[in-house]
Every structure is written in structure tokens, then in C-alpha cells.
Design a protein around this motif. Sequence first.
Motif: not given
Length: 281
Positions: A18, A22-23, A26, A46, A50, A64, A105-107
Amino acid sequence: MPELPEVETVRRGLAPAMEGKRILRVETRRKDLRFPFPENFNQRIEGAKLTLMGRRAKYLVAELSNGEALIMHLGMTGRFTVHGKTSGRFHHDAGGDEKHDHVVFEMQGGARVVFNDARRFGFMDLWPADSLETYAPFAGMGPEPISNEFSGAYLHAAFKGKKTPVKSALLDQNVVAGLGNIYVCEALFRSGISPKKLAGAIRRDKLEFLAVEVRKVIEEAILAGGSTISDYKSTGGELGYFQHAFRIYDREGEPCLACERPVKRIVQSGRSTFYCAACQK
DNA sequence: CCGCGATCCTGGGGGC
DNA sequence: TGCCCCCAGGATCGCG
């Protein structure tokens, strides 16, 4: 799973997947955990990067790039798993299919970070990263037990005049931050102090021992990857192994490792306390 | 200020 | 196999 050593283990597991990423997206699969998610939770994180995965006591604090801090607490059963092609250890499945998977969370970089929490005592919150000291749970919080600020002298001052049992005093996050039921029991056994002893009545020299043992047990547990109780696994699925080093916790009736008399279990403020009546005075 | 119990939830284990 | 009760790494709140 979550006292300070377990949360620190989770932090170290999440960081490679992470930090600096970038996130992208979510997914919150319900409107609340212990508390409702903050207003516009998804939109507020989003797209942000991070920048730092930190920890305060038992809280994960992710800073963030948009100035928000994402604060996460694991409660009793909260756990994170990392899935996908990331550096380091990870699960090779897509993730997010287990019962009680509440947040995904899709990173950037391809990791999917999944938060699972059966009992939902955990929560997530947002707070301005530059004023974390005003976040209610952090205001008035005591020092980290592995910080320089934490010492026998500190405990002497913090316990002065306290008529509460030392067990309860050590569980108070405003006295020292991050201890929970297991490590308090362990530290009291190691320092030979009865959990029933009133905090303010403990001699200064014993408090020096206590501070040393608190620090040592927390540091040892972090090195062991925390303690695995029930089927807790850390972010990559590996098990912590400090539970094998418990000297007193969950050993009711078994022989004390020092004097062989049976370990006692009592209830203090609703929590189990394990101790040896002979070795802890 | 303090201790205590209840409370938020779900699941696992033991006893019957 | 099932049911019921107790227990669980946290933390807060109201009561006496």
C-alpha cells in the motif's frame, strides 16, 4: 488478534502493498462496521496516494496524499489479507470472497487488500492528517510502551495516587497505549507483581522492573510476528508464533513455570486475568 | 474518580 | 448431531 504487536505485524504486512501506491478503488460492502463509515468515505480516499502506513497504539494510521488520514481499528476479530501480485508474501487468489469480508482496497500495483471482521468491533475513520492529536481516541493517550518516554519513572508518576488494580491501570490506554489483556498478564507475571495490587501502592523499584518487562514482552512479541489465537493469520497468511511463548496467559490450572503451583484465573473488570498467587505479590 | 456490568457482534468449544 | 451456555486479543457508557 489485536494488541500492539499484532497491529504492528499487520502494519508491516500492509506497507509493501500500500505505501507509495494509489488507492484505485474501495469497495465497502455494508454501511457500517462498529460505527458507520464516515460521510463519502469511498470518494474521499479513491484516487489518493497512500504515502505512509503508520500505527498509534492499536490503530493503523494511513496518511493520504489529499491530507486525510485513514484510521483503522481491528477491534477483536479484524484482520487484513493481501491478495494478488505484490512484492513479498501474499495470497495468490483474487480475495474478497470470504464470509465477513467487508472492505476491499484495490491498489495501484495490483494488490487487493481485504478487511475481514466477524464481530465488527473494528472501524474505519477519516481525520485530517495534520491534526491527529485532536482525534478523540488519541487525545490523552499514553506513550507507546516501546518509546523512550515509557519508563519506571513514567509509571511512578502515572500511578501516583491510583487506587485501581494495576491490571486495570495497564489496560487503560491513557496510561500506556497499546497493551491488552494478554500482554498485561504476561508483563505482570514476568515482573512478579500481583494483578490485584493497587497501582499507586507499588514500590518504585518494582515499577522499574514492570516497565522493563512491558517493553521486553512487546518487543519480543513483535519479533515473533504477534500471537496467533483462534485461526488468525497475518496479511500474507503466515502465523504469528508468540502464543508459544506465553508464560501465564490462558494457562489456568497448569503449573506455574517458576514454582509449579497451578495458575489462577480471576475476572477483573470483566476480563480474565491469569496469574500465580505465589510468584506475584 | 472508580469499579463494575452491560453492550456492540459472531463463532468456536465443551457439556449434556 | 444438536442445543445451550460460556468464552473471546477492545473500548465505551451509564450506574452506584
